[in-house]
Scaffold this motif. Structure first.
Motif, short mmCIF file in Angstrom:
data_model
loop_
_atom_site.label_atom_id
_atom_site.label_comp_id
_atom_site.label_asym_id
_atom_site.label_seq_id
_atom_site.Cartn_x
_atom_site.Cartn_y
_atom_site.Cartn_z
N ARG A 165 -7.22 -22.82 -12.66
CA ARG A 165 -7.77 -23.63 -11.56
C ARG A 165 -7.85 -22.84 -10.27
NH1 ARG A 165 -4.62 -27.94 -9.94
NH2 ARG A 165 -6.55 -28.84 -9.14
N SER A 166 -6.96 -21.87 -10.10
CA SER A 166 -6.94 -21.07 -8.88
C SER A 166 -6.12 -19.83 -9.15
CB SER A 166 -6.32 -21.87 -7.72
OG SER A 166 -4.91 -21.97 -7.88
N THR A 167 -6.10 -18.93 -8.17
CA THR A 167 -5.29 -17.71 -8.27
C THR A 167 -4.24 -17.71 -7.17
OG1 THR A 167 -7.10 -16.43 -9.23
CG2 THR A 167 -5.29 -15.20 -8.21
N ILE A 168 -3.01 -17.47 -7.58
CA ILE A 168 -1.87 -17.38 -6.67
C ILE A 168 -1.40 -15.93 -6.63
CG2 ILE A 168 0.57 -17.98 -6.38
CD1 ILE A 168 -0.12 -20.72 -7.64
N VAL A 169 -1.16 -15.41 -5.44
CA VAL A 169 -0.53 -14.10 -5.26
C VAL A 169 0.84 -14.34 -4.64
CG1 VAL A 169 -0.65 -11.87 -4.13
CG2 VAL A 169 -2.74 -12.90 -5.05
N LEU A 170 1.89 -13.95 -5.35
CA LEU A 170 3.26 -14.30 -4.98
C LEU A 170 4.10 -13.04 -4.77
CD1 LEU A 170 5.39 -17.07 -6.61
CD2 LEU A 170 6.30 -14.75 -6.61
N PHE A 171 5.02 -13.08 -3.81
CA PHE A 171 5.94 -11.97 -3.58
C PHE A 171 7.21 -12.51 -2.96
CE2 PHE A 171 2.54 -12.23 -0.45
CZ PHE A 171 3.23 -12.52 0.72
N PRO A 221 -0.53 -4.15 1.66
CA PRO A 221 -0.24 -4.31 0.24
C PRO A 221 -0.96 -5.50 -0.39
CG PRO A 221 1.68 -4.86 1.57
CD PRO A 221 0.69 -4.19 2.47
N VAL A 222 -1.09 -6.60 0.34
CA VAL A 222 -1.84 -7.74 -0.20
C VAL A 222 -3.28 -7.32 -0.47
CG1 VAL A 222 -2.82 -10.00 0.38
CG2 VAL A 222 -0.40 -9.54 0.79
N GLY A 223 -3.89 -6.60 0.46
CA GLY A 223 -5.26 -6.13 0.26
C GLY A 223 -5.39 -5.19 -0.92
N ALA A 224 -4.37 -4.34 -1.13
CA ALA A 224 -4.41 -3.41 -2.26
C ALA A 224 -4.41 -4.16 -3.59
CB ALA A 224 -3.22 -2.45 -2.19
N ILE A 225 -3.59 -5.22 -3.69
CA ILE A 225 -3.56 -6.03 -4.91
C ILE A 225 -4.89 -6.77 -5.10
CG2 ILE A 225 -2.49 -8.04 -5.99
CD1 ILE A 225 -0.74 -5.61 -6.22
N ILE A 226 -5.40 -7.37 -4.04
CA ILE A 226 -6.67 -8.10 -4.12
C ILE A 226 -7.80 -7.16 -4.51
CG2 ILE A 226 -8.39 -9.28 -2.69
CD1 ILE A 226 -6.11 -10.69 -1.25
N ASP A 227 -7.84 -5.96 -3.92
CA ASP A 227 -8.87 -4.99 -4.27
C ASP A 227 -8.78 -4.59 -5.75
OD1 ASP A 227 -9.84 -4.93 -1.70
OD2 ASP A 227 -8.74 -3.12 -1.12
N ARG A 228 -7.57 -4.29 -6.20
CA ARG A 228 -7.38 -3.82 -7.57
C ARG A 228 -7.85 -4.85 -8.59
NH1 ARG A 228 -3.94 -0.47 -10.59
NH2 ARG A 228 -4.43 -0.82 -12.79
N LEU A 229 -7.60 -6.13 -8.32
CA LEU A 229 -7.92 -7.18 -9.28
C LEU A 229 -9.17 -7.96 -8.93
CD1 LEU A 229 -4.27 -8.48 -9.85
CD2 LEU A 229 -5.57 -6.88 -11.25
N SER A 230 -9.89 -7.54 -7.87
CA SER A 230 -11.16 -8.18 -7.45
C SER A 230 -10.98 -9.68 -7.25
CB SER A 230 -12.26 -7.90 -8.49
OG SER A 230 -12.47 -6.52 -8.63
N LEU A 231 -9.99 -10.04 -6.43
CA LEU A 231 -9.67 -11.45 -6.21
C LEU A 231 -10.32 -11.96 -4.93
CD1 LEU A 231 -5.83 -11.29 -6.95
CD2 LEU A 231 -7.68 -11.79 -8.56
N SER A 232 -10.45 -13.27 -4.84
CA SER A 232 -10.89 -13.93 -3.61
C SER A 232 -10.42 -15.37 -3.66
CB SER A 232 -12.41 -13.87 -3.45
OG SER A 232 -13.06 -14.56 -4.51
N GLY A 233 -10.37 -16.01 -2.49
CA GLY A 233 -9.96 -17.40 -2.44
C GLY A 233 -8.55 -17.65 -2.92
N VAL A 234 -7.65 -16.70 -2.70
CA VAL A 234 -6.31 -16.79 -3.29
C VAL A 234 -5.38 -17.63 -2.41
CG1 VAL A 234 -6.61 -14.52 -4.33
CG2 VAL A 234 -5.35 -14.74 -2.17
N THR A 235 -4.31 -18.10 -3.05
CA THR A 235 -3.19 -18.72 -2.35
C THR A 235 -2.05 -17.73 -2.29
OG1 THR A 235 -3.79 -20.93 -3.17
CG2 THR A 235 -1.53 -20.62 -2.36
N LEU A 236 -1.60 -17.37 -1.09
CA LEU A 236 -0.45 -16.48 -0.93
C LEU A 236 0.82 -17.32 -0.91
CD1 LEU A 236 -1.11 -13.80 1.85
CD2 LEU A 236 -1.21 -13.53 -0.64
N ILE A 237 1.82 -16.93 -1.68
CA ILE A 237 3.13 -17.55 -1.63
C ILE A 237 4.16 -16.46 -1.33
CG2 ILE A 237 4.91 -18.84 -2.85
CD1 ILE A 237 2.80 -20.15 -4.53
#
Length: 417
Positions: A165-171, A221-237
């Motif tokens: 349903r969506s993509t979450i980026v968590l750290f 670092p968030v941008g590096a992960i998004i670039d690597r996986l070609s993500l957009s519209g993510v939810t950061l946690i």
């Protein structure tokens, strides 16, 4: 128009006084009915020991490991009053759990032994590798992938359901390993979200294996992960200090659509100084302003004789890649959100515990007030009645996860409608 919400339960918003600590755990505080949670995550908080730092960490491991960890800690409690005791007893208990086939509990106990071991201790690498090996085996997870970053790399995992349903980026934050959050990641995945979890500079494998010290410029670092996986519209946690880092990243990263600060943390230097007497706080602020680092170093080195304080100072220097107490405080001062909060234009969820012993309660309100251009701001204060009053809701992670996913569902439905 920007929406603002404040979620609370009856009787749950007030900051309650800390209960008197006891040496032996008793019945946990009564919790509200927790949502279904498919792991051993435990509901309840305990006053194990008088030292608030060690007591919190013991509750942290129980929160992840459930009743088996609770029984083990209760049995070990007379020998857990020192850092050395925690290291030795948790290491031996991990061996016992592993011998009986309880891999997940053995992994948490191994992490407990590792946690209070400073980076310079020759036992550190063995304890860390033991935790990682066991916890990955227990969850059936292979080693992480990685993305190049600066002069090192960032490890990351990805757990994707069918038809996400969506993509979450968590750290995490200052002292966690991302593998501690496997239960959270799997729960989010099972609720239909593609979950990417990574360790940035200063976190887990990034400093231990790749030599990367922490940076406040978390959009990198968030941008590096998004670039690597070609993500957009993510939810950061962002969890713990990650709540500060997530806000800082979202202010500069337009591919982030939603932000969860779990918990809200607007001023990391204040959380450091929150641990010392008020008179010292004013003096240290004044000394920092005139760059009297030699005086600061002498003051802190004379006072940091308790093992917990010495450990915290050594860990801070390792994470930041600095070599003095004054440099630690100066680095901590870079982790603020208030000046850049007006740049955040996403939907934001701020979580907070009413009795968080690390983060002063006013910071969640300060953070909400400065998000003047956010699309929406939702604030949730958790209470002792819910067993979620502690930092990062240790004591009722299922309730915190339910709160996050309910909020995310509302935001996704609003966007789709």
């Amino acid at each position: 128009m920007r929406r603002r919400e404040f979620i609370t339960l009856l009787g749950g918003a007030a900051v309650l006084p800390l209960a008197a600590a006891r040496e032996v755990a008793t019945t946990p505080s009564r919790a509200a009915a927790a949502p279904p949670f498919a792991t051993s995550t435990h509901v309840g908080t305990y006053d194990f020991l008088r030292d608030p730092t060690i007591n919190f960490q013991l509750n942290r491991w129980v929160s992840l490991g459930g009743d088996p960890l609770l029984r083990e800690i209760q049995a070990l409690l007379p020998r857990l009053g020192t850092l050395e005791g925690c290291r030795d007893e948790f290491s031996a208990a991990s061996d016992r759990m592993l011998a009986t086939g309880n891999q997940y509990e053995a992994a948490i106990l191994a992490r407990g032994a590792d946690f209070f071991t400073v980076a310079s201790d020759p036992r550190k690498r063995h304890l860390r590798e033991r935790f990682l090996t066991i916890v990955r085996y227990a969850w059936g997870v292979s080693q992480p992938d990685d993305v190049q970053f600066a002069n090192g790399y960032l490890p990351y995992y990805r757990f994707t359901p069918a038809n996400p349903r969506s993509t979450i980026v968590l750290f995490g934050g200052f002292d966690s390993y991302i593998e501690e959050f496997f239960s959270i990641m799997m729960n989010l995945r099972d609720r239909g979200h593609d979950v990417v979890a990574f360790e940035g500079p200063g976190q887990g494998g990034a400093p231990e294996d790749a030599g990367l010290a922490m940076t406040p410029e978390w959009q990198l670092p968030v941008g590096a992960i998004i670039d690597r996986l070609s993500l957009s519209g993510v939810t950061l946690i962002g969890i713990s200090l990650g709540g500060c880092l997530a806000i800082r990243a979202a202010a500069h990263e337009p591919r982030v659509s939603r932000v969860v600060a779990w918990d809200a943390l607007s001023d990391f230097l204040e959380t450091y100084l929150h641990q010392v007497p008020p008179a010292w706080q004013a003096v240290l602020h004044a000394l920092l302003s005139v760059r009297a680092d030699t005086v600061i170093d002498a003051m802190i080195n004379r006072s940091a004789h308790e093992p917990v304080h010495e450990w915290g100072l050594a860990q801070s220097m390792h994470v930041y890649g600095v070599n003095s107490p004054a440099a630690v405080l100066r680095a901590a001062a870079s982790y603020r959100t208030l000046e850049i909060s007006p740049l955040v234009r996403q939907d934001v969820l701020l979580l907070a515990g009413a009795e968080d012993h690390y983060i002063p309660a006013h910071q969640v309100y300060d953070q909400a007030a400065r998000l003047t251009n956010a699309r929406s701001v939702t604030t949730r204060m958790f209470s002792r009645a819910e067993s979620a009053q502690a930092h990062c809701q240790i004591g009722n992670l299922p309730l915190a996860i339910q709160t996050v996913t309910d909020w995310l569902d509302r935001r996704l439905n609003t966007a789709a409608g």
